[in-house]
Design a protein around this motif. Structure first.
Motif, short mmCIF file in Angstrom:
data_model
loop_
_atom_site.label_atom_id
_atom_site.label_comp_id
_atom_site.label_asym_id
_atom_site.label_seq_id
_atom_site.Cartn_x
_atom_site.Cartn_y
_atom_site.Cartn_z
N PHE A 76 0.84 -1.21 0.00
CA PHE A 76 0.00 0.00 0.00
C PHE A 76 0.87 1.25 0.00
CE2 PHE A 76 -2.41 3.35 2.09
CZ PHE A 76 -3.61 3.32 1.39
N GLN A 77 1.90 1.26 0.83
CA GLN A 77 2.80 2.42 0.89
C GLN A 77 3.51 2.62 -0.43
OE1 GLN A 77 4.04 2.92 5.52
NE2 GLN A 77 5.29 1.51 4.40
N THR A 78 3.93 1.53 -1.06
CA THR A 78 4.62 1.63 -2.35
C THR A 78 3.70 2.21 -3.42
OG1 THR A 78 6.06 -0.24 -1.82
CG2 THR A 78 5.79 0.30 -4.16
N LEU A 79 2.46 1.74 -3.46
CA LEU A 79 1.53 2.17 -4.50
C LEU A 79 1.02 3.59 -4.30
CD1 LEU A 79 -0.55 -1.10 -4.93
CD2 LEU A 79 1.08 -0.12 -6.56
N THR A 80 0.83 4.01 -3.06
CA THR A 80 0.18 5.30 -2.79
C THR A 80 1.14 6.37 -2.28
OG1 THR A 80 -0.37 4.75 -0.50
CG2 THR A 80 -1.98 4.14 -2.22
N ASP A 81 2.32 5.99 -1.90
CA ASP A 81 3.28 6.90 -1.29
C ASP A 81 2.72 7.53 -0.02
OD1 ASP A 81 5.86 7.95 -1.23
OD2 ASP A 81 5.24 9.81 -2.20
N SER A 82 1.88 6.77 0.67
CA SER A 82 1.32 7.19 1.96
C SER A 82 2.03 6.41 3.06
CB SER A 82 -0.18 6.86 2.03
OG SER A 82 -0.88 7.52 1.01
N HIS A 83 2.17 7.02 4.22
CA HIS A 83 2.79 6.31 5.34
C HIS A 83 1.70 5.65 6.18
CE1 HIS A 83 5.79 5.14 8.19
NE2 HIS A 83 4.99 5.56 9.15
N VAL A 84 1.81 4.36 6.35
CA VAL A 84 0.85 3.59 7.14
C VAL A 84 1.50 3.26 8.48
CG1 VAL A 84 -0.51 1.47 7.28
CG2 VAL A 84 -0.23 2.63 5.09
N ASP A 85 0.86 3.71 9.54
CA ASP A 85 1.38 3.48 10.89
C ASP A 85 0.96 2.13 11.44
OD1 ASP A 85 2.98 4.59 12.95
OD2 ASP A 85 1.17 4.97 14.12
N ARG A 86 -0.25 1.69 11.07
CA ARG A 86 -0.70 0.39 11.58
C ARG A 86 -1.74 -0.21 10.65
NH1 ARG A 86 -3.97 1.70 17.10
NH2 ARG A 86 -2.79 -0.10 17.73
#
Length: 126
Positions: A99-109
């Motif tokens: 998900f982080q790779t595809l969206t460039d969003s940081h996921v905390d949990r």
């Protein structure tokens, strides 16, 4: 490049791209479905803010081999990815990273709730 796309110094202006919550939810559904072997349409995702980062709450079934296959083939569990709890823990990491790779969003949990079992026969390779 048009005149409107440059600054008075000739450098290109930088724009921003924003992904809507709906788009992020659909990406998370697809990634989770892929990680757990189920259709993305069966995956429910809620996005939350967690200390300024994203938190994914995912409710989904998980694909498992049938009991008859497990009884008749010793390697059925290993071929399916291992025990359910081990697969869930591995899926959390895989979902977060993809998900982080595809969206460039940081996921905390990533919170993953298994809501059922999707029992399908294994496909044979011919």
């Amino acid at each position: 490049m048009s005149i409107a796309a440059t600054t008075h110094h000739g450098a290109a202006q930088r724009g921003t791209t924003r992904l809507t919550a709906k788009a992020l939810t659909r990406v998370a559904s697809a990634v989770a479905g892929d990680a757990l072997g189920v259709d993305a349409g069966n995956v429910n995702v809620d996005l939350d803010d967690h200390n300024g980062n994203l938190a994914l709450r995912i409710s989904t079934p998980i694909r498992v081999p049938s009991l008859s296959r497990i009884r008749s083939q010793d390697a059925a569990i290993e071929r399916s990815g291992g025990a359910i709890l081990d697969r869930v823990e591995a899926a959390k990491v895989a979902i977060r990273d993809r998900f982080q790779t595809l969206t460039d969003s940081h996921v905390d949990r990533v919170m993953l709730r298994i809501t059922g079992l999707d029992i399908r026969p294994e496909e044979r390779v011919t």
